[in-house]
Design a protein around this motif. Structure first.
Motif, PDB file in Angstrom:
ATOM      1  N   PHE A 149       0.868  -1.191   0.091  1.00  0.00           N
ATOM      2  CA  PHE A 149       0.067  -0.077   0.105  1.00  0.00           C
ATOM      3  C   PHE A 149       0.865   1.227  -0.015  1.00  0.00           C
ATOM      4  O   PHE A 149       1.736   1.349   0.886  1.00  0.00           O
ATOM      5  CB  PHE A 149      -0.929   0.008   1.226  1.00  0.00           C
ATOM      6  N   ARG A 150       0.446   2.097  -1.132  1.00  0.00           N
ATOM      7  CA  ARG A 150       1.381   3.503  -1.226  1.00  0.00           C
ATOM      8  C   ARG A 150       0.629   4.698  -0.589  1.00  0.00           C
ATOM      9  O   ARG A 150      -0.487   4.834  -0.737  1.00  0.00           O
ATOM     10  CB  ARG A 150       1.730   3.686  -2.665  1.00  0.00           C
ATOM     11  N   PHE A 151       1.323   5.381   0.388  1.00  0.00           N
ATOM     12  CA  PHE A 151       0.742   6.287   1.054  1.00  0.00           C
ATOM     13  C   PHE A 151       1.198   7.624   0.040  1.00  0.00           C
ATOM     14  O   PHE A 151       1.856   7.618  -0.728  1.00  0.00           O
ATOM     15  CB  PHE A 151       1.456   6.582   2.330  1.00  0.00           C
ATOM     16  N   SER A 152       0.412   8.617   0.442  1.00  0.00           N
ATOM     17  CA  SER A 152       0.716   9.908  -0.302  1.00  0.00           C
ATOM     18  C   SER A 152       2.276  10.565  -0.350  1.00  0.00           C
ATOM     19  O   SER A 152       2.319  10.989  -1.250  1.00  0.00           O
ATOM     20  CB  SER A 152      -0.417  11.249   0.106  1.00  0.00           C
ATOM     21  N   ASN A 153       2.834  10.228   0.714  1.00  0.00           N
ATOM     22  CA  ASN A 153       4.116  10.659   0.928  1.00  0.00           C
ATOM     23  C   ASN A 153       5.176   9.633   0.162  1.00  0.00           C
ATOM     24  O   ASN A 153       6.616   9.911   0.174  1.00  0.00           O
ATOM     25  CB  ASN A 153       4.492  10.593   2.160  1.00  0.00           C
ATOM     26  N   LEU A 206      -4.797  -2.832   6.749  1.00  0.00           N
ATOM     27  CA  LEU A 206      -6.022  -3.269   7.093  1.00  0.00           C
ATOM     28  C   LEU A 206      -6.942  -1.951   7.280  1.00  0.00           C
ATOM     29  O   LEU A 206      -6.739  -0.980   7.687  1.00  0.00           O
ATOM     30  CB  LEU A 206      -6.218  -3.865   8.592  1.00  0.00           C
ATOM     31  N   HIS A 207      -8.074  -2.128   6.497  1.00  0.00           N
ATOM     32  CA  HIS A 207      -9.087  -1.033   6.231  1.00  0.00           C
ATOM     33  C   HIS A 207      -9.871  -1.262   7.338  1.00  0.00           C
ATOM     34  O   HIS A 207     -10.553  -2.113   7.833  1.00  0.00           O
ATOM     35  CB  HIS A 207      -9.835  -1.234   5.039  1.00  0.00           C
ATOM     36  N   ILE A 208     -10.061  -0.134   8.052  1.00  0.00           N
ATOM     37  CA  ILE A 208     -11.161  -0.011   9.206  1.00  0.00           C
ATOM     38  C   ILE A 208     -12.419   0.384   8.963  1.00  0.00           C
ATOM     39  O   ILE A 208     -12.639   1.553   8.420  1.00  0.00           O
ATOM     40  CB  ILE A 208     -10.253   0.899  10.411  1.00  0.00           C
ATOM     41  N   PRO A 209     -13.565  -0.343   9.484  1.00  0.00           N
ATOM     42  CA  PRO A 209     -14.881   0.047   8.893  1.00  0.00           C
ATOM     43  C   PRO A 209     -15.025   1.330   9.661  1.00  0.00           C
ATOM     44  O   PRO A 209     -14.788   1.695  10.693  1.00  0.00           O
ATOM     45  CB  PRO A 209     -15.524  -1.080   9.477  1.00  0.00           C
ATOM     46  N   GLY A 210     -15.996   2.290   8.668  1.00  0.00           N
ATOM     47  CA  GLY A 210     -16.293   3.507   9.160  1.00  0.00           C
ATOM     48  C   GLY A 210     -15.127   4.346   9.124  1.00  0.00           C
ATOM     49  O   GLY A 210     -15.534   5.708   9.503  1.00  0.00           O
ATOM     50  N   SER A 211     -13.923   4.305   8.809  1.00  0.00           N
ATOM     51  CA  SER A 211     -12.988   5.257   8.818  1.00  0.00           C
ATOM     52  C   SER A 211     -12.045   5.292   7.391  1.00  0.00           C
ATOM     53  O   SER A 211     -11.915   4.036   6.796  1.00  0.00           O
ATOM     54  CB  SER A 211     -11.955   4.810   9.894  1.00  0.00           C
ATOM     55  N   ASP A 212     -11.556   6.294   7.082  1.00  0.00           N
ATOM     56  CA  ASP A 212     -10.727   6.559   5.869  1.00  0.00           C
ATOM     57  C   ASP A 212      -9.219   6.249   6.307  1.00  0.00           C
ATOM     58  O   ASP A 212      -8.441   5.995   5.329  1.00  0.00           O
ATOM     59  CB  ASP A 212     -10.645   7.990   5.593  1.00  0.00           C
ATOM     60  N   ARG A 213      -8.884   5.817   7.615  1.00  0.00           N
ATOM     61  CA  ARG A 213      -7.652   5.820   8.055  1.00  0.00           C
ATOM     62  C   ARG A 213      -7.235   3.923   7.969  1.00  0.00           C
ATOM     63  O   ARG A 213      -8.236   3.357   8.103  1.00  0.00           O
ATOM     64  CB  ARG A 213      -7.286   6.271   9.352  1.00  0.00           C
ATOM     65  N   VAL A 214      -6.071   3.909   7.852  1.00  0.00           N
ATOM     66  CA  VAL A 214      -5.855   2.335   7.775  1.00  0.00           C
ATOM     67  C   VAL A 214      -4.758   2.036   8.815  1.00  0.00           C
ATOM     68  O   VAL A 214      -4.152   2.679   9.504  1.00  0.00           O
ATOM     69  CB  VAL A 214      -5.003   2.003   6.248  1.00  0.00           C
ATOM     70  N   LEU A 215      -4.659   0.695   9.197  1.00  0.00           N
ATOM     71  CA  LEU A 215      -3.782   0.094  10.176  1.00  0.00           C
ATOM     72  C   LEU A 215      -2.568  -0.325   9.402  1.00  0.00           C
ATOM     73  O   LEU A 215      -2.785  -1.622   8.553  1.00  0.00           O
ATOM     74  CB  LEU A 215      -4.347  -0.913  11.048  1.00  0.00           C
ATOM     75  N   ALA A 216      -1.465   0.099   9.426  1.00  0.00           N
ATOM     76  CA  ALA A 216      -0.151  -0.542   8.442  1.00  0.00           C
ATOM     77  C   ALA A 216       0.363  -1.672   9.297  1.00  0.00           C
ATOM     78  O   ALA A 216       0.631  -1.735  10.561  1.00  0.00           O
ATOM     79  CB  ALA A 216       0.734   0.640   8.472  1.00  0.00           C
ATOM     80  N   SER A 266       7.796   5.744  12.664  1.00  0.00           N
ATOM     81  CA  SER A 266       8.172   6.997  12.029  1.00  0.00           C
ATOM     82  C   SER A 266       7.525   7.209  10.535  1.00  0.00           C
ATOM     83  O   SER A 266       7.027   8.074  10.107  1.00  0.00           O
ATOM     84  CB  SER A 266       9.611   7.372  12.013  1.00  0.00           C
ATOM     85  N   LYS A 267       7.507   5.972  10.161  1.00  0.00           N
ATOM     86  CA  LYS A 267       7.174   5.756   8.651  1.00  0.00           C
ATOM     87  C   LYS A 267       5.684   5.465   8.390  1.00  0.00           C
ATOM     88  O   LYS A 267       4.954   6.107   7.651  1.00  0.00           O
ATOM     89  CB  LYS A 267       8.011   4.628   7.803  1.00  0.00           C
ATOM     90  N   TYR A 268       4.939   4.557   9.425  1.00  0.00           N
ATOM     91  CA  TYR A 268       3.513   4.006   9.212  1.00  0.00           C
ATOM     92  C   TYR A 268       2.653   4.791  10.056  1.00  0.00           C
ATOM     93  O   TYR A 268       1.543   3.903  10.386  1.00  0.00           O
ATOM     94  CB  TYR A 268       3.791   2.518   9.038  1.00  0.00           C
ATOM     95  N   ILE A 269       2.908   5.722  10.888  1.00  0.00           N
ATOM     96  CA  ILE A 269       1.823   5.997  11.944  1.00  0.00           C
ATOM     97  C   ILE A 269       2.088   7.886  11.605  1.00  0.00           C
ATOM     98  O   ILE A 269       2.722   8.552  11.663  1.00  0.00           O
ATOM     99  CB  ILE A 269       2.386   6.129  13.241  1.00  0.00           C
ATOM    100  N   GLY A 270       0.689   8.186  10.962  1.00  0.00           N
ATOM    101  CA  GLY A 270       0.650   9.460  10.494  1.00  0.00           C
ATOM    102  C   GLY A 270      -1.056   9.787  10.118  1.00  0.00           C
ATOM    103  O   GLY A 270      -1.817   9.150  10.791  1.00  0.00           O
TER     104      GLY A 270
END
Length: 203
Positions: free
Chosen positions: A67-71, A79-89, A127-131
């Motif tokens: 999965f590629r982030f915008s940065n 993992l896609h979290i139901p009801g949220s646009d955020r993901v768990l890396a 540092s890489k996957y929490i944002g």
């Protein structure tokens, strides 16, 4: 004499030269993985992807690999979290090099080196996957139950360090708990959505 005893042993065990050759090839292949950083990384990622496919099937709605982030940073999986646009890396790490040296009495610094390896992995993941695009936590996947158990039993301070950095260390077996929790959350979320729709139709 040694040769004859070896032949007797093979006959007793029912192991043919062809089988021995296949076993030797498998052992050599695994050894090549263990001594090569790139191959170790690939093995960890393969194990992660295989487990995710077992737990979730081929569902892009629940998880995605590479999965590629915008940065521009790429997580091994999210993992896609139901009801949220955020993901768990999820990022796979395989700190086996210094772990393999722990039983060697000559390597007195093996424990310290192993500890430093894992700490670096923890803080790299944080540092890489929490944002902004992720939850406030990330998962570090170790594709080895033995290494994971060693950390839990002998290096519990690493678990504390990971907790403070909002990184959850998992193994193949404990990742299953995370997966089943997400499955149940997803089911409850979809059930709730359907109930709301049904209530509206009834009204």
């Amino acid at each position: 004499m040694i040769l004859s005893e070896t032949m007797k042993t093979r006959e007793y065990l029912g192991v043919s030269d062809a089988k021995l050759s296949r076993i030797a090839t498998s052992v050599n292949a695994m050894n090549n993985i263990m001594v090569n950083n790139k191959k170790r990384g690939n093995f960890g990622e393969y194990t992660l992807y295989h487990l995710l496919s077992i737990y979730f099937g081929e569902s892009d709605a629940i998880y995605e690999t590479q999965f590629r982030f915008s940065n521009g940073k790429i997580a091994d999986a999210v993992l896609h979290i139901p009801g949220s646009d955020r993901v768990l890396a999820i990022d796979s790490k395989f700190p086996v090099e210094n772990y393999a040296r722990l039983d060697d009495a000559q390597n007195h610094d093996a424990k310290g080196a192993f500890r430093r390896d894992v700490k670096k992995h923890i803080h790299d993941i944080a540092s890489k996957y929490i944002g902004e695009e992720t939850l406030e936590e990330a998962i570090m996947f170790i594709p080895s139950e033995a290494i994971y158990l060693y950390i839990c039993q002998e290096e519990s301070s690493l678990i504390d360090e990971a907790y403070k950095a909002h990184v959850l260390i998992t193994s193949p077996s404990t990742l299953m708990g995370v997966a089943f929790t997400l499955i149940n959350i997803t089911k409850d979320f979809k059930r709730s959505q359907n109930l709301q729709r049904v209530e509206k139709e009834i009204v």
